[in-house]
Design a protein around this motif. Sequence first.
Motif, PDB file in Angstrom:
ATOM      1  N   ALA A 165     -10.915  -4.871  16.603  1.00 19.66           N
ATOM      2  CA  ALA A 165     -10.191  -4.365  17.777  1.00 19.66           C
ATOM      3  C   ALA A 165      -9.179  -5.387  18.265  1.00 19.66           C
ATOM      4  CB  ALA A 165     -11.183  -4.019  18.885  1.00 19.66           C
ATOM      5  N   LEU A 166      -9.568  -6.666  18.255  1.00 14.90           N
ATOM      6  CA  LEU A 166      -8.636  -7.726  18.651  1.00 14.90           C
ATOM      7  C   LEU A 166      -7.473  -7.797  17.673  1.00 14.90           C
ATOM      8  CD1 LEU A 166      -7.782 -10.192  20.315  1.00 14.90           C
ATOM      9  CD2 LEU A 166      -9.339 -11.576  18.917  1.00 14.90           C
ATOM     10  N   LYS A 167      -7.776  -7.687  16.385  1.00 15.56           N
ATOM     11  CA  LYS A 167      -6.725  -7.739  15.367  1.00 15.56           C
ATOM     12  C   LYS A 167      -5.713  -6.618  15.557  1.00 15.56           C
ATOM     13  CE  LYS A 167      -6.059  -7.864  10.341  1.00 15.56           C
ATOM     14  NZ  LYS A 167      -6.746  -7.851   9.021  1.00 15.56           N
ATOM     15  N   ASP A 168      -6.198  -5.401  15.789  1.00 13.24           N
ATOM     16  CA  ASP A 168      -5.291  -4.274  16.013  1.00 13.24           C
ATOM     17  C   ASP A 168      -4.464  -4.465  17.277  1.00 13.24           C
ATOM     18  OD1 ASP A 168      -6.005  -2.968  13.720  1.00 13.24           O
ATOM     19  OD2 ASP A 168      -7.357  -1.541  14.687  1.00 13.24           O
ATOM     20  N   PHE A 169      -5.089  -4.989  18.320  1.00 11.42           N
ATOM     21  CA  PHE A 169      -4.357  -5.245  19.562  1.00 11.42           C
ATOM     22  C   PHE A 169      -3.240  -6.253  19.325  1.00 11.42           C
ATOM     23  CE2 PHE A 169      -3.838  -8.123  23.212  1.00 11.42           C
ATOM     24  CZ  PHE A 169      -3.322  -7.240  24.143  1.00 11.42           C
ATOM     25  N   VAL A 170      -3.564  -7.359  18.661  1.00  8.15           N
ATOM     26  CA  VAL A 170      -2.571  -8.406  18.390  1.00  8.15           C
ATOM     27  C   VAL A 170      -1.420  -7.853  17.555  1.00  8.15           C
ATOM     28  CG1 VAL A 170      -2.200 -10.561  17.128  1.00  8.15           C
ATOM     29  CG2 VAL A 170      -4.174 -10.335  18.640  1.00  8.15           C
ATOM     30  N   ARG A 171      -1.752  -7.065  16.550  1.00 13.82           N
ATOM     31  CA  ARG A 171      -0.710  -6.482  15.696  1.00 13.82           C
ATOM     32  C   ARG A 171       0.143  -5.488  16.469  1.00 13.82           C
ATOM     33  NH1 ARG A 171      -3.275  -3.300  11.649  1.00 13.82           N
ATOM     34  NH2 ARG A 171      -1.213  -3.051  10.700  1.00 13.82           N
ATOM     35  N   GLU A 207      -0.670 -10.918   6.622  1.00 11.89           N
ATOM     36  CA  GLU A 207      -2.079 -11.308   6.649  1.00 11.89           C
ATOM     37  C   GLU A 207      -2.237 -12.812   6.857  1.00 11.89           C
ATOM     38  OE1 GLU A 207      -4.820  -9.478   6.855  1.00 11.89           O
ATOM     39  OE2 GLU A 207      -3.456  -7.766   7.014  1.00 11.89           O
ATOM     40  N   ASP A 208      -1.379 -13.596   6.236  1.00 11.27           N
ATOM     41  CA  ASP A 208      -1.431 -15.048   6.439  1.00 11.27           C
ATOM     42  C   ASP A 208      -1.090 -15.403   7.887  1.00 11.27           C
ATOM     43  OD1 ASP A 208      -2.121 -15.449   3.829  1.00 11.27           O
ATOM     44  OD2 ASP A 208      -0.111 -16.027   3.158  1.00 11.27           O
ATOM     45  N   TYR A 209      -0.115 -14.698   8.431  1.00  7.88           N
ATOM     46  CA  TYR A 209       0.255 -14.928   9.836  1.00  7.88           C
ATOM     47  C   TYR A 209      -0.914 -14.614  10.764  1.00  7.88           C
ATOM     48  CZ  TYR A 209       2.454 -13.983  14.370  1.00  7.88           C
ATOM     49  OH  TYR A 209       2.757 -13.967  15.708  1.00  7.88           O
ATOM     50  N   LEU A 248      -2.862 -17.075  13.217  1.00  6.57           N
ATOM     51  CA  LEU A 248      -2.919 -16.710  14.629  1.00  6.57           C
ATOM     52  C   LEU A 248      -4.364 -16.687  15.124  1.00  6.57           C
ATOM     53  CD1 LEU A 248      -0.769 -14.087  16.427  1.00  6.57           C
ATOM     54  CD2 LEU A 248      -3.231 -14.003  16.736  1.00  6.57           C
ATOM     55  N   PHE A 249      -5.252 -16.142  14.326  1.00  9.27           N
ATOM     56  CA  PHE A 249      -6.664 -16.105  14.711  1.00  9.27           C
ATOM     57  C   PHE A 249      -7.250 -17.509  14.809  1.00  9.27           C
ATOM     58  CE2 PHE A 249      -6.733 -11.741  14.962  1.00  9.27           C
ATOM     59  CZ  PHE A 249      -8.017 -11.203  15.060  1.00  9.27           C
ATOM     60  N   PRO A 263     -21.730  -9.023  17.714  1.00  8.30           N
ATOM     61  CA  PRO A 263     -20.299  -9.222  17.441  1.00  8.30           C
ATOM     62  C   PRO A 263     -19.809 -10.551  17.991  1.00  8.30           C
ATOM     63  CG  PRO A 263     -20.604  -7.688  19.253  1.00  8.30           C
ATOM     64  CD  PRO A 263     -21.969  -7.957  18.686  1.00  8.30           C
ATOM     65  N   ILE A 264     -18.806 -11.094  17.356  1.00 11.69           N
ATOM     66  CA  ILE A 264     -18.203 -12.342  17.829  1.00 11.69           C
ATOM     67  C   ILE A 264     -17.457 -12.066  19.129  1.00 11.69           C
ATOM     68  CG2 ILE A 264     -16.470 -14.091  17.295  1.00 11.69           C
ATOM     69  CD1 ILE A 264     -17.228 -13.677  14.331  1.00 11.69           C
ATOM     70  N   LYS A 265     -17.650 -12.920  20.098  1.00  7.05           N
ATOM     71  CA  LYS A 265     -17.069 -12.716  21.424  1.00  7.05           C
ATOM     72  C   LYS A 265     -15.577 -13.050  21.417  1.00  7.05           C
ATOM     73  CE  LYS A 265     -17.695 -14.027  26.283  1.00  7.05           C
ATOM     74  NZ  LYS A 265     -18.459 -14.900  27.211  1.00  7.05           N
ATOM     75  N   ALA A 266     -14.791 -12.152  21.961  1.00  3.70           N
ATOM     76  CA  ALA A 266     -13.345 -12.370  22.075  1.00  3.70           C
ATOM     77  C   ALA A 266     -12.882 -11.835  23.421  1.00  3.70           C
ATOM     78  CB  ALA A 266     -12.603 -11.681  20.943  1.00  3.70           C
TER      79      ALA A 266
END
Length: 273
Positions: A212-218, A231-233, A237-238, A257-260
């Motif tokens: 969910a965090l990945k989709d938000f960032v993208r 993907e490297d970016y 970024l992560f 789940p990992i906390k974000a």
Amino acid sequence: MNNAELYHRSNTKQKRDSLQCLEEYGKRIKWKNGRITVIDIGCGDGSVTTSILKKNIPNNCERLLGCDISENMVQFANEHYANDHTSFTVQDIEGDLPTEFRGNFDNAFSFFVLHWIQNQEMAFTNIYDLLKIEGECFLVFVAHTLMFEVYRILSRSTRWKFWLKDVERFISPYHDCQDPVKKVKQMMTSIGFTSVEVEFLQKAFTFPNLDALKDFVRSINPFQIPKDLEEDYLLDLFNVLRDVRIIDYASSNVDGPIKATLNYSLIVAKGRK
């Protein structure tokens, strides 16, 4: 920020905050009797316009117009949400207003858009010019967020400095400001707004998982990263998100789940013409 389908499934935070701000401050909005026209500035995919804003405005609204600088977003919004009373059009609030827009709206709204604009004076002047006499605006935008610092950190790296060379264009004008409330009040008053109210809100949003965090960032990424480097970016970024503790591996439950959690501050501004 032109991927409408990705934004559509990733804007839970924006929807939550837009609804909360409308519920908390919406009672102060002055609605005109009789037929009204409403504009949503920076409507994106149209989901906030229709699922949040439309449900919080009076039934006497005869026209709800969403506008956005992105043609992809406007096309998506028209395909999924347009009807006899609701439509969407391409318009840059930092650019020249069409003659037919000037003085044509009783209420103007904007959610999570104005922090992307560097020429705040022009944007707020255009919002003022959109309104009819005694019309009101209700605006919600980001003042400060660690995501802006993440962009700055990446822009200093050897690998990404070329692609993020214009990073300051995408940092909120209020991110480094000591008193953003005072700054916004002064600007709106100087433009001609009356009954100006500006609030500063501290917010936090916890993502259910890293996907969910990945989709938000993208979905909000303002930089033109080549597809073969994307993907490297995101990986780099992560790593920065971990360093600034947005992603907190240490305090996350081993089996969960990992906390974000993203901490940020908002400005809510209201003014009358």
